[in-house]
Scaffold this active site. Structure first.
Site, PDB file in Angstrom:
ATOM      1  N   ARG A 192       0.832  -1.216   0.000  1.00  0.00           N
ATOM      2  CA  ARG A 192       0.000   0.000   0.000  1.00  0.00           C
ATOM      3  C   ARG A 192       0.866   1.267   0.000  1.00  0.00           C
ATOM      4  O   ARG A 192       0.558   2.251   0.673  1.00  0.00           O
ATOM      5  CB  ARG A 192      -0.939   0.040   1.208  1.00  0.00           C
ATOM      6  CG  ARG A 192      -1.974  -1.045   1.266  1.00  0.00           C
ATOM      7  CD  ARG A 192      -2.958  -0.941   0.105  1.00  0.00           C
ATOM      8  NE  ARG A 192      -4.144  -1.742   0.332  1.00  0.00           N
ATOM      9  CZ  ARG A 192      -4.257  -3.028   0.008  1.00  0.00           C
ATOM     10  NH1 ARG A 192      -3.257  -3.646  -0.579  1.00  0.00           N
ATOM     11  NH2 ARG A 192      -5.379  -3.676   0.252  1.00  0.00           N
TER      12      ARG A 192
ATOM     13  N   SER B   4     -10.468  -0.511   3.303  1.00  0.00           N
ATOM     14  CA  SER B   4      -9.677  -0.665   4.536  1.00  0.00           C
ATOM     15  C   SER B   4      -9.247   0.712   5.038  1.00  0.00           C
ATOM     16  O   SER B   4      -8.585   1.444   4.312  1.00  0.00           O
ATOM     17  CB  SER B   4      -8.416  -1.475   4.262  1.00  0.00           C
ATOM     18  OG  SER B   4      -8.735  -2.733   3.753  1.00  0.00           O
TER      19      SER B   4
ATOM     20  N   GLU C  85      -4.620   3.693   6.490  1.00  0.00           N
ATOM     21  CA  GLU C  85      -4.280   3.511   5.073  1.00  0.00           C
ATOM     22  C   GLU C  85      -4.849   4.678   4.264  1.00  0.00           C
ATOM     23  O   GLU C  85      -4.254   5.148   3.304  1.00  0.00           O
ATOM     24  CB  GLU C  85      -4.896   2.193   4.577  1.00  0.00           C
ATOM     25  CG  GLU C  85      -4.419   1.806   3.212  1.00  0.00           C
ATOM     26  CD  GLU C  85      -5.419   1.012   2.421  1.00  0.00           C
ATOM     27  OE1 GLU C  85      -6.015   1.580   1.488  1.00  0.00           O
ATOM     28  OE2 GLU C  85      -5.602  -0.175   2.729  1.00  0.00           O
TER      29      GLU C  85
HETATM   30  N1  EPU Z   1     -10.612 -10.652  10.308  1.00  0.00           N
HETATM   31  C1  EPU Z   1     -11.295 -10.701  11.502  1.00  0.00           C
HETATM   32  N2  EPU Z   1     -12.272  -9.773  11.725  1.00  0.00           N
HETATM   33  C2  EPU Z   1     -12.603  -8.825  10.809  1.00  0.00           C
HETATM   34  C3  EPU Z   1     -11.890  -8.767   9.605  1.00  0.00           C
HETATM   35  C4  EPU Z   1     -10.892  -9.700   9.364  1.00  0.00           C
HETATM   36  O1  EPU Z   1     -11.040 -11.542  12.354  1.00  0.00           O
HETATM   37  O2  EPU Z   1     -13.515  -8.054  11.086  1.00  0.00           O
HETATM   38  C5  EPU Z   1      -9.605 -11.686  10.024  1.00  0.00           C
HETATM   39  C6  EPU Z   1     -10.143 -12.658   8.986  1.00  0.00           C
HETATM   40  O3  EPU Z   1     -10.852 -13.692   9.570  1.00  0.00           O
HETATM   41  C7  EPU Z   1      -8.900 -13.168   8.333  1.00  0.00           C
HETATM   42  C8  EPU Z   1      -7.957 -11.982   8.397  1.00  0.00           C
HETATM   43  O4  EPU Z   1      -8.472 -11.117   9.403  1.00  0.00           O
HETATM   44  O5  EPU Z   1      -8.322 -14.223   9.053  1.00  0.00           O
HETATM   45  C9  EPU Z   1      -7.822 -11.272   7.076  1.00  0.00           C
HETATM   46  O6  EPU Z   1      -9.077 -10.763   6.657  1.00  0.00           O
HETATM   47  P1  EPU Z   1      -9.438 -10.498   5.093  1.00  0.00           P
HETATM   48  O7  EPU Z   1      -9.107 -11.702   4.318  1.00  0.00           O
HETATM   49  O8  EPU Z   1     -10.813  -9.964   5.050  1.00  0.00           O
HETATM   50  O9  EPU Z   1      -8.387  -9.431   4.613  1.00  0.00           O
HETATM   51  P2  EPU Z   1      -7.742  -8.162   5.331  1.00  0.00           P
HETATM   52  O10 EPU Z   1      -6.326  -8.481   5.645  1.00  0.00           O
HETATM   53  O11 EPU Z   1      -8.611  -7.704   6.441  1.00  0.00           O
HETATM   54  C10 EPU Z   1      -6.765  -7.130   3.122  1.00  0.00           C
HETATM   55  C11 EPU Z   1      -6.802  -5.826   2.385  1.00  0.00           C
HETATM   56  C12 EPU Z   1      -8.130  -5.668   1.646  1.00  0.00           C
HETATM   57  C13 EPU Z   1      -8.242  -6.819   0.655  1.00  0.00           C
HETATM   58  C14 EPU Z   1      -8.172  -8.148   1.446  1.00  0.00           C
HETATM   59  C15 EPU Z   1      -8.158  -9.358   0.554  1.00  0.00           C
HETATM   60  C16 EPU Z   1      -5.369  -4.311   3.649  1.00  0.00           C
HETATM   61  C17 EPU Z   1      -5.299  -3.135   4.535  1.00  0.00           C
HETATM   62  N3  EPU Z   1      -6.590  -4.715   3.312  1.00  0.00           N
HETATM   63  O12 EPU Z   1      -7.777  -7.091   4.131  1.00  0.00           O
HETATM   64  O13 EPU Z   1      -8.064  -4.459   0.901  1.00  0.00           O
HETATM   65  O14 EPU Z   1      -9.458  -6.758  -0.070  1.00  0.00           O
HETATM   66  O15 EPU Z   1      -6.941  -8.187   2.220  1.00  0.00           O
HETATM   67  O16 EPU Z   1      -6.922  -9.450  -0.096  1.00  0.00           O
HETATM   68  O17 EPU Z   1      -4.326  -4.858   3.280  1.00  0.00           O
HETATM   69  C18 EPU Z   1      -8.659  -2.152   0.803  1.00  0.00           C
HETATM   70  O18 EPU Z   1      -7.454  -1.897   0.766  1.00  0.00           O
HETATM   71  O19 EPU Z   1      -9.525  -1.237   0.769  1.00  0.00           O
HETATM   72  C19 EPU Z   1      -9.100  -3.529   0.946  1.00  0.00           C
HETATM   73  C20 EPU Z   1     -10.370  -3.849   1.114  1.00  0.00           C
END
Ligand code: EPU
Length: 337
Positions: free
Chosen positions: A162, A237, A333
């Site tokens: 990012r 995010s 972010e």
């Molecule tokens: N999780 C929780 N609670 C929540 C959200 C997530 O426990 O409320 C846990 C999930 O269970 C999972 C882990 O956190 O084990 C990761 O969650 P998720 O796969 O939803 O991805 P993320 O790391 O929260 C990132 C990006 C997203 C992108 C997704 C999928 C960043 C800051 N965000 O989210 O990007 O869509 O991975 O690749 O890196 C964005 O930048 O606007 C965005 C949505």
């Protein structure tokens, strides 16, 4: 070209914050862009793309230039690849759909990301195992101060998680006018390792997914977790997933053995901020019109009339609580203005 005064930006930022621009102009050609930069009606310029990664906390006392440059051009192609030049004002998801229709591979995992093509390199957008830098070749920019143009190669952009040079030393200096991408025409290198994508494809018994199958899987995952900015204001995010060193990680995982994490290297681990925020008790909570999304705690939302400062106050509370409980700092972010 119409220059408007005291124009509300509510429809120009996905958070739907009602701040005003002192002057506002939407440019549709490079000539128009040059003209407004040459005859600046205000000494300060504020560049507005899709408005999908910013939180406005006050009126903008500047000339707001909305980059509305459109067009997709095929630059070259061979048997395996195609090089496309895309103007900055093209909507990102429309571009993804254009590629899928033409069977150009590489950005199907980035389906439904809000925002425009021109702002995609600034924060090296990414999702489900793919980042912009994987398909990026170069971008053209125009200098705000002296109107010179130049090209940034992938290396010069210094992409990170990012992150890019446009968030660091070159911040605020240039307007990105177009981006050049290299995509595949055959033998697509698809990325389907991400758990939920695999699951959807296997439920549909799809063994060799097409670009369209992957895009549709990503769209359904995003629609099930992430709010549509058209119906609920948000900027995706709000925080970055923190990257911590080995000692911090060891302490953290000892206290929280059930926590998800990704190993980046022997020394660095990424911890999902969404998990930290959920465990801090904020998921689904609402404070006036500012809130934390009920399906993804990483996303802050505007239920209607929240001000930017109310959302910032909520984000600070979250950061403090996460720090207090887990001894980990989470950074925003989204760009706060
Ligand atoms: N999780 C929780 N609670 C929540 C959200 C997530 O426990 O409320 C846990 C999930 O269970 C999972 C882990 O956190 O084990 C990761 O969650 P998720 O796969 O939803 O991805 P993320 O790391 O929260 C990132 C990006 C997203 C992108 C997704 C999928 C960043 C800051 N965000 O989210 O990007 O869509 O991975 O690749 O890196 C964005 O930048 O606007 C965005 C949505």
């Amino acid at each position: 070209m119409l220059i408007e005064e005291h124009k509300s930006l509510k429809n120009y930022n996905t958070f739907g914050i009602d701040c005003k621009a002192r002057y506002f102009v939407s440019v549709t050609t490079i000539n128009e862009l040059n003209e407004v930069l040459k005859n600046k009606i205000h000494p300060t310029v504020f560049v507005l793309g899709g408005g999908s990664n910013m939180l406005l906390t006050h009126d903008i006392d500047a000339l707001v230039i909305h980059i509305n440059l459109k067009g997709i051009q095929l630059i070259s192609e061979d048997k395996e690849t195609v090089t496309l030049n895309v103007m900055a004002g093209e909507n990102w998801h429309n571009f993804v759909q254009y590629c899928i229709k033409n069977n150009y591979g590489g950005i199907e995992n980035l389906s439904l990301i809000p925002g425009n093509v021109g702002t995609s390199p600034i924060q090296n957008i990414g999702a489900y195992g793919v980042e912009l830098k994987d398909v990026f070749k170069s971008c053209s920019v125009i200098s705000i101060s002296n109107l010179t143009t130049r090209n940034f190669s992938k290396k010069e952009c210094q992409f990170g998680y990012r992150d890019s040079i446009f968030k660091k030393e070159e911040k605020g200096k240039y307007i990105i006018t177009d981006v050049t991408f290299k995509l595949t025409k055959n033998h697509h290198k698809t990325t389907i390792a991400y758990g939920a994508i695999k699951e959807i494809l296997s439920n549909l018994s799809i063994k060799n997914p097409s670009l369209k199958d992957i895009s549709e899987a990503v769209i359904s995952i995003r629609q099930s977790k992430l709010p549509n900015p058209k119906t609920l204001g948000n900027s995706g995010s709000f925080f970055k997933n923190p990257i911590v060193d080995l000692d911090t990680f060891k302490n953290f995982i000892k206290q929280n053995p059930e926590a998800p994490y990704y190993k980046i290297s022997e020394k660095e681990y990424k911890i999902p901020a969404g998990w930290l925020i959920e465990k801090s008790g904020f998921k689904g909570k609402r404070f006036g019109d500012a809130g934390v999304h009920k399906k993804q705690a990483l996303v802050l939302v505007n239920y209607g009339n929240a001000t930017g400062n109310e959302i910032v106050a909520l984000s600070k509370n979250i950061q403090e609580k996460v720090k207090q409980l887990f001894h980990i700092s989470i950074e925003t972010e989204v760009t706060i203005i």
